[in-house]
Design a protein around this motif. Structure first.
Motif, short mmCIF file in Angstrom:
data_model
loop_
_atom_site.label_atom_id
_atom_site.label_comp_id
_atom_site.label_asym_id
_atom_site.label_seq_id
_atom_site.Cartn_x
_atom_site.Cartn_y
_atom_site.Cartn_z
N ASP A 1 -7.55 5.85 -2.73
CA ASP A 1 -8.06 6.27 -1.42
C ASP A 1 -7.13 5.84 -0.30
O ASP A 1 -6.94 6.56 0.69
CB ASP A 1 -9.44 5.67 -1.15
N VAL A 2 -6.55 4.66 -0.43
CA VAL A 2 -5.71 4.08 0.61
C VAL A 2 -4.31 4.70 0.62
O VAL A 2 -3.57 4.55 1.58
CB VAL A 2 -5.65 2.54 0.44
N GLY A 3 -3.94 5.39 -0.42
CA GLY A 3 -2.63 6.02 -0.47
C GLY A 3 -1.85 5.67 -1.71
O GLY A 3 -0.64 5.90 -1.79
N GLY A 4 -2.50 5.08 -2.68
CA GLY A 4 -1.82 4.71 -3.92
C GLY A 4 -1.26 3.31 -3.86
O GLY A 4 -1.26 2.65 -2.83
N TYR A 5 -0.75 2.85 -4.97
CA TYR A 5 -0.22 1.50 -5.05
C TYR A 5 1.14 1.44 -4.36
O TYR A 5 1.99 2.28 -4.56
CB TYR A 5 -0.08 1.05 -6.50
N ASN A 6 1.32 0.43 -3.53
CA ASN A 6 2.59 0.20 -2.83
C ASN A 6 3.06 -1.20 -3.23
O ASN A 6 2.33 -2.17 -3.07
CB ASN A 6 2.38 0.30 -1.32
N SER A 7 4.29 -1.32 -3.73
CA SER A 7 4.78 -2.61 -4.21
C SER A 7 5.05 -3.60 -3.08
O SER A 7 5.09 -4.80 -3.32
CB SER A 7 6.05 -2.42 -5.04
N ASP A 8 5.22 -3.11 -1.86
CA ASP A 8 5.43 -4.01 -0.72
C ASP A 8 4.07 -4.54 -0.24
O ASP A 8 3.25 -3.78 0.27
CB ASP A 8 6.12 -3.25 0.41
N PRO A 9 3.81 -5.84 -0.40
CA PRO A 9 2.49 -6.38 -0.05
C PRO A 9 2.14 -6.23 1.43
O PRO A 9 0.97 -6.04 1.77
CB PRO A 9 2.55 -7.84 -0.46
N VAL B 1 -13.95 1.74 -2.06
CA VAL B 1 -12.61 2.16 -1.66
C VAL B 1 -11.64 1.71 -2.75
O VAL B 1 -11.57 0.52 -3.08
CB VAL B 1 -12.20 1.53 -0.31
N THR B 2 -10.91 2.65 -3.31
CA THR B 2 -9.94 2.33 -4.36
C THR B 2 -8.52 2.40 -3.79
O THR B 2 -8.30 2.90 -2.68
CB THR B 2 -10.06 3.32 -5.53
N ALA B 3 -7.56 1.93 -4.55
CA ALA B 3 -6.16 1.98 -4.13
C ALA B 3 -5.72 3.43 -3.91
O ALA B 3 -4.94 3.71 -3.00
CB ALA B 3 -5.27 1.30 -5.16
N GLU C 1 3.17 -3.77 3.52
CA GLU C 1 2.86 -2.37 3.75
C GLU C 1 1.49 -2.03 3.14
O GLU C 1 0.70 -1.30 3.75
CB GLU C 1 3.95 -1.48 3.15
N ARG C 2 1.23 -2.56 1.97
CA ARG C 2 -0.06 -2.33 1.30
C ARG C 2 -1.20 -2.87 2.15
O ARG C 2 -2.22 -2.22 2.35
CB ARG C 2 -0.04 -2.96 -0.09
N ALA C 3 -1.04 -4.09 2.68
CA ALA C 3 -2.07 -4.70 3.52
C ALA C 3 -2.28 -3.90 4.80
O ALA C 3 -3.42 -3.69 5.23
CB ALA C 3 -1.70 -6.14 3.84
N LYS C 4 -1.19 -3.43 5.41
CA LYS C 4 -1.28 -2.65 6.64
C LYS C 4 -2.02 -1.33 6.39
O LYS C 4 -2.91 -0.95 7.16
CB LYS C 4 0.12 -2.37 7.18
N ASN C 5 -1.68 -0.65 5.30
CA ASN C 5 -2.35 0.62 4.96
C ASN C 5 -3.83 0.40 4.66
O ASN C 5 -4.68 1.21 5.07
CB ASN C 5 -1.67 1.28 3.76
#
Length: 71
Positions: A18-26, A14-16, A28-32
């Motif tokens: 796949d998850v929806g791209g890089y999100n600068s908010d940690p 699983v790459t970033a 939100e990134r963890a939730k996604n």
């Protein structure tokens, strides 16, 4: 005597992206990322797969190891 099912060992990366791209908010990134992993594991369970391990869950690539029945 019980019938044994052959199982094939599989790995999903699983790459970033796949998850929806890089999100600068940690947060939100963890939730996604958690939602994506849960969705993948649900699909695997629905398809008679057994998740063995999730490696590197806090950074990318995340590695999901599982087995799948072979008929």
């Amino acid at each position: 005597m019980t019938k044994q099912t052959k199982r094939m060992y599989q790995v999903k990366y699983v790459t970033a992206k796949d998850v929806g791209g890089y999100n600068s908010d940690p947060f939100e990134r963890a939730k996604n990322t958690q939602k994506y992993i849960n969705d993948i594991c649900s699909v695997l369970a629905d398809n008679d797969c057994n998740v063995l391990d999730i490696e590197n869950a806090h950074s990318f690539p995340i590695i999901i190891k599982y087995t799948q029945s072979i008929e």
